[in-house]
Motif scaffolding. Structure first.
Motif, PDB file in Angstrom:
ATOM      1  N   HIS A  11       0.850  -1.184   0.000  1.00  0.00           N
ATOM      2  CA  HIS A  11       0.000   0.000   0.000  1.00  0.00           C
ATOM      3  C   HIS A  11       0.889   1.239   0.000  1.00  0.00           C
ATOM      4  O   HIS A  11       2.076   1.160   0.333  1.00  0.00           O
ATOM      5  CB  HIS A  11      -0.947  -0.009   1.215  1.00  0.00           C
ATOM      6  N   PRO A  12       0.337   2.391  -0.378  1.00  0.00           N
ATOM      7  CA  PRO A  12       1.145   3.618  -0.507  1.00  0.00           C
ATOM      8  C   PRO A  12       1.114   4.524   0.715  1.00  0.00           C
ATOM      9  O   PRO A  12       1.504   5.680   0.616  1.00  0.00           O
ATOM     10  CB  PRO A  12       0.477   4.303  -1.707  1.00  0.00           C
ATOM     11  N   TYR A  13       0.636   4.038   1.853  1.00  0.00           N
ATOM     12  CA  TYR A  13       0.348   4.913   2.975  1.00  0.00           C
ATOM     13  C   TYR A  13       1.453   4.940   4.025  1.00  0.00           C
ATOM     14  O   TYR A  13       2.286   4.044   4.107  1.00  0.00           O
ATOM     15  CB  TYR A  13      -0.982   4.505   3.621  1.00  0.00           C
ATOM     16  N   TRP A  14       1.392   6.000   4.833  1.00  0.00           N
ATOM     17  CA  TRP A  14       2.318   6.187   5.939  1.00  0.00           C
ATOM     18  C   TRP A  14       1.560   6.058   7.252  1.00  0.00           C
ATOM     19  O   TRP A  14       0.383   6.423   7.310  1.00  0.00           O
ATOM     20  CB  TRP A  14       2.969   7.576   5.848  1.00  0.00           C
ATOM     21  N   PRO A  15       2.216   5.550   8.314  1.00  0.00           N
ATOM     22  CA  PRO A  15       3.582   5.023   8.351  1.00  0.00           C
ATOM     23  C   PRO A  15       3.713   3.724   7.565  1.00  0.00           C
ATOM     24  O   PRO A  15       2.732   3.052   7.272  1.00  0.00           O
ATOM     25  CB  PRO A  15       3.831   4.793   9.846  1.00  0.00           C
ATOM     26  N   ARG A  16       4.946   3.381   7.199  1.00  0.00           N
ATOM     27  CA  ARG A  16       5.180   2.253   6.309  1.00  0.00           C
ATOM     28  C   ARG A  16       4.794   0.906   6.901  1.00  0.00           C
ATOM     29  O   ARG A  16       4.569  -0.043   6.168  1.00  0.00           O
ATOM     30  CB  ARG A  16       6.656   2.220   5.892  1.00  0.00           C
ATOM     31  N   ASP A  17       4.737   0.834   8.229  1.00  0.00           N
ATOM     32  CA  ASP A  17       4.375  -0.447   8.850  1.00  0.00           C
ATOM     33  C   ASP A  17       2.874  -0.552   9.120  1.00  0.00           C
ATOM     34  O   ASP A  17       2.412  -1.423   9.853  1.00  0.00           O
ATOM     35  CB  ASP A  17       5.143  -0.648  10.163  1.00  0.00           C
ATOM     36  N   LEU A  18       2.099   0.342   8.500  1.00  0.00           N
ATOM     37  CA  LEU A  18       0.652   0.339   8.662  1.00  0.00           C
ATOM     38  C   LEU A  18       0.054  -0.968   8.156  1.00  0.00           C
ATOM     39  O   LEU A  18       0.389  -1.440   7.081  1.00  0.00           O
ATOM     40  CB  LEU A  18       0.059   1.511   7.876  1.00  0.00           C
ATOM     41  N   ARG A  19      -0.839  -1.558   8.950  1.00  0.00           N
ATOM     42  CA  ARG A  19      -1.502  -2.811   8.580  1.00  0.00           C
ATOM     43  C   ARG A  19      -2.881  -2.512   8.018  1.00  0.00           C
ATOM     44  O   ARG A  19      -3.711  -1.882   8.675  1.00  0.00           O
ATOM     45  CB  ARG A  19      -1.602  -3.734   9.787  1.00  0.00           C
ATOM     46  N   THR A 170      -4.627  17.566  15.866  1.00  0.00           N
ATOM     47  CA  THR A 170      -4.430  16.157  16.221  1.00  0.00           C
ATOM     48  C   THR A 170      -3.320  15.538  15.387  1.00  0.00           C
ATOM     49  O   THR A 170      -2.533  14.726  15.891  1.00  0.00           O
ATOM     50  CB  THR A 170      -5.723  15.348  16.048  1.00  0.00           C
ATOM     51  N   GLU A 171      -3.217  15.922  14.124  1.00  0.00           N
ATOM     52  CA  GLU A 171      -2.135  15.389  13.299  1.00  0.00           C
ATOM     53  C   GLU A 171      -0.789  15.974  13.726  1.00  0.00           C
ATOM     54  O   GLU A 171       0.235  15.267  13.704  1.00  0.00           O
ATOM     55  CB  GLU A 171      -2.401  15.688  11.821  1.00  0.00           C
ATOM     56  N   PHE A 176       2.754  14.458  12.444  1.00  0.00           N
ATOM     57  CA  PHE A 176       2.537  14.355  10.995  1.00  0.00           C
ATOM     58  C   PHE A 176       3.006  12.981  10.482  1.00  0.00           C
ATOM     59  O   PHE A 176       3.687  12.879   9.455  1.00  0.00           O
ATOM     60  CB  PHE A 176       3.259  15.481  10.249  1.00  0.00           C
ATOM     61  N   SER A 177       2.594  11.961  11.195  1.00  0.00           N
ATOM     62  CA  SER A 177       3.063  10.604  10.895  1.00  0.00           C
ATOM     63  C   SER A 177       2.222   9.875   9.863  1.00  0.00           C
ATOM     64  O   SER A 177       2.559   8.756   9.477  1.00  0.00           O
ATOM     65  CB  SER A 177       3.084   9.769  12.184  1.00  0.00           C
TER      66      SER A 177
END
Length: 232
Positions: A11-19, A170-171, A176-177
């Motif tokens: 997937h293209p999302y952050w953070p890179r370890d996102l499940r 909140t971000e 800004f993760s």
């Protein structure tokens, strides 16, 4: 470059370890998604501009017509696009409906929209089902010259401003993760620019409503016996 999600899904999302279990890449291109969004918004702006030019008496001035157009676009974005998110946020990562693909594209600038983040879901639900209908009501109120039109403008604008300040704050607290900070499209355009509109414009409209309502109250106070307002 995409990062690995759960079960080896990229997937293209952050953070890179996102499940993201069940995530599926968009079938539509970025260009087609953005073209559709801005084409619909542009058509709505044009239609509202023409409609506002026929309203009155009194006829609406240039800046007031632009404000009415703003609320018309807000009604569409809040009620339709954000309304879709509030109803389908759990399905979006793997869904290929157009509005789900739109949210998956936007989530490249804020991955909270593909993780059913609690704050984001609550904020967008309130926005969709409160500020969406009230934005439409504000459009009608100005077109029909209703006496409560500036009250609606103040309420909607204050709600938008408050929600967007919380959204950014909140971000900020999360460092800004949820985006690639500095990315020209995903961070600066999606996250910063598009959301900043709901801070700058509502702030101007709050001041505008304040001035109109203050003048109306002053006129009401002056019309009292003695011609002066009295403290209550």
């Amino acid at each position: 470059m995409a990062g690995a999600g759960s079960e080896g899904v990229l997937h293209p999302y952050w953070p890179r370890d996102l499940r993201l279990p069940g995530y599926r890449d968009n079938e539509r291109s970025v260009a087609s998604i953005l073209t559709f969004l801005f084409a619909v918004s542009g058509a709505l702006l044009a239609a509202t501009w023409l409609l506002s030019g026929r309203s009155g008496p009194p006829r609406l001035g240039l800046l007031r017509r632009l404000a009415v157009c703003w609320f018309a676009v807000c009604a569409f974005i809040h009620g339709v696009i954000e309304g879709w998110f509030s109803l389908n946020y759990r399905l979006i990562p793997g869904d290929q409906a157009f509005l789900s693909q739109l949210w998956k594209e936007y989530a490249k600038g804020d991955s909270r929209y593909v993780t059913a983040d609690n704050f984001t879901v609550c904020m967008e639900t309130i926005t969709a089902w409160t500020w969406g209908p009230l934005s439409l009501w504000t459009v009608v109120a100005f077109l029909k010259n209703k006496p409560y039109r500036f009250v609606l403008q103040l309420i909607v604008s204050l709600g938008q401003l408050y929600g967007d300040v919380l959204y950014f704050y909140t971000e900020y607290q999360d460092g800004f993760s949820h985006s690639e900070v500095g990315h020209p499209l995903h961070f600066w355009f999606y996250f910063v620019f598009m959301n900043s509109l709901w801070i700058i414009i509502p702030a101007i409209l709050i001041l505008d409503a304040w001035l109109h309502l203050s003048r109306a109250q002053h006129a009401a106070d002056s019309a009292r016996p003695g011609g002066k307002s009295k403290s209550t």
